[in-house]
Design an enzyme around this catalytic site. Structure first.
Site, mmCIF file in Angstrom:
data_model
loop_
_atom_site.group_PDB
_atom_site.id
_atom_site.type_symbol
_atom_site.label_atom_id
_atom_site.label_comp_id
_atom_site.label_asym_id
_atom_site.label_seq_id
_atom_site.Cartn_x
_atom_site.Cartn_y
_atom_site.Cartn_z
ATOM 1 N N GLU A 180 27.982 36.877 6.704
ATOM 2 C CA GLU A 180 27.094 37.876 6.096
ATOM 3 C C GLU A 180 26.216 37.229 5.022
ATOM 4 O O GLU A 180 26.489 37.346 3.828
ATOM 5 C CB GLU A 180 27.876 39.042 5.490
ATOM 6 N N LYS A 217 26.260 39.354 10.287
ATOM 7 C CA LYS A 217 25.896 40.623 9.655
ATOM 8 C C LYS A 217 24.708 40.376 8.744
ATOM 9 O O LYS A 217 24.779 39.549 7.829
ATOM 10 C CB LYS A 217 27.078 41.181 8.865
#
Length: 311
Positions: A180, A217
């Site tokens: 992420e 992500k």
């Protein structure tokens, strides 16, 4: 976790229809999450009580009839949540065996101070103990967050290198990492930062062994479908989007334009929920939120890219 369960979960995360519920608020983000839920900081004292309250909120979400595997593919848990229970079952076991939802675990320990336009992850000193414990709980994968605050080529390269170094350690334990590297959605050079990030991610993905896959992500991009090369990359199990400060309606609209991406929303998922709602009102509000995020993740708009709203 047996190999058969791993295969079923991997197939679900690769091709299943739905989204990931991010239920992993921790540390500094917890007071804000509780305040949005109608519990002000002055109504509790100390971290222990704070984490008890956030666990009650998560338990109410997960045990709601609106929350199930027909629309929610997976959920990301905070470490303390993994060690607790939903109802009378350990949290990860409840998610999978009762709800049919694949459990993930947030493993980062927060962010370093900004440098070169980015914030790297702090060291994770207990990682070698945490990962086997996660496997024992039946966790499928992990998530780790760093932040990009400028279109800095050196900074973004450092973020991506750190993400893949950590991902390698996770993969060694048989878990699937979610990388992420969040781009702050309010920065003036967001589009340029996203181009640099895409290039750096693709270069690192091309170096992964053929039998390894990760998830990524990312903030909703300025240009719709910018991350399509990641969606189609053979080393990527799934590309998921964070809401990043947008309202749920704004995030849903932007996500619907990104083919192949699904949501991994946190604040946008819990928007409108309150500790003071009756169970019927809570379940109805959660059901509407889940349905709208599910539709944005599965029913894509073929139209032109929209201009992102200001968070």
């Amino acid at each position: 976790m047996t190999d058969d369960v791993k295969r079923v979960q991997a197939e679900r995360m690769t091709t299943g229809k739905g989204f990931i519920a991010a239920l992993d608020q921790s540390g500094g983000s917890t007071p804000k999450a509780l305040a949005l839920y109608g519990i002000e900081p002055g109504s509790y004292s100390g971290d222990a009580e704070m984490f008890d309250l956030i666990h009650e909120m998560r338990t109410r979400i997960v045990m709601s009839p609106a929350f199930s595997g027909d629309r929610v593919l997976a959920a990301i848990l905070f470490e303390e949540t993994m060690e607790r229970s939903f109802g009378d079952r350990p949290a990860a076991a409840y998610l999978w065996h009762v709800k049919g939802v694949v459990p993930f675990l947030k493993i980062d320990q927060g962010l370093e101070d900004a440098r070169d336009g980015v914030q790297l992850m702090k060291p994770i000193p207990g990682l070698d103990e945490l990962l086997p414990r996660a496997v024992g709980h039946g966790i499928f994968g992990t998530k780790a967050r760093s932040v990009i605050g400028a279109a800095s080529e050196a900074g973004i390269a450092a973020v991506v290198a750190q993400q893949f170094e950590l991902a390698g350690r996770v993969l060694e334990r048989g878990l699937v990492p979610i990388l992420e590297p969040e781009v702050t959605v309010t920065i003036a050079d967001k589009a340029a930062a996203e181009e640099l990030l895409l290039s750096s991610l693709l270069a690192q993905l091309d170096e992964l062994p053929a039998d390894q896959r990760v998830m990524v992500k990312l903030s909703l991009p300025t240009v719709a479908n910018l991350y399509r090369p990641l969606v189609e990359h053979p080393r990527v199990m799934r590309v998921v989007a964070l809401s990043g400060g947008y309202s749920r309606a704004e995030a849903d609209a932007l996500l619907a334009e990104d083919t192949g991406e699904i949501a991994s929303f946190s604040r946008a998922l819990t928007e409108g929920l309150s500790a003071h709602q009756s169970d019927a009102d809570f379940d109805a509000t959660l059901d509407a939120a889940i349905q709208s995020i599910y539709e944005a993740s599965t029913q894509k708009d073929p139209g032109p890219a929209a201009t992102p709203a200001t968070p």
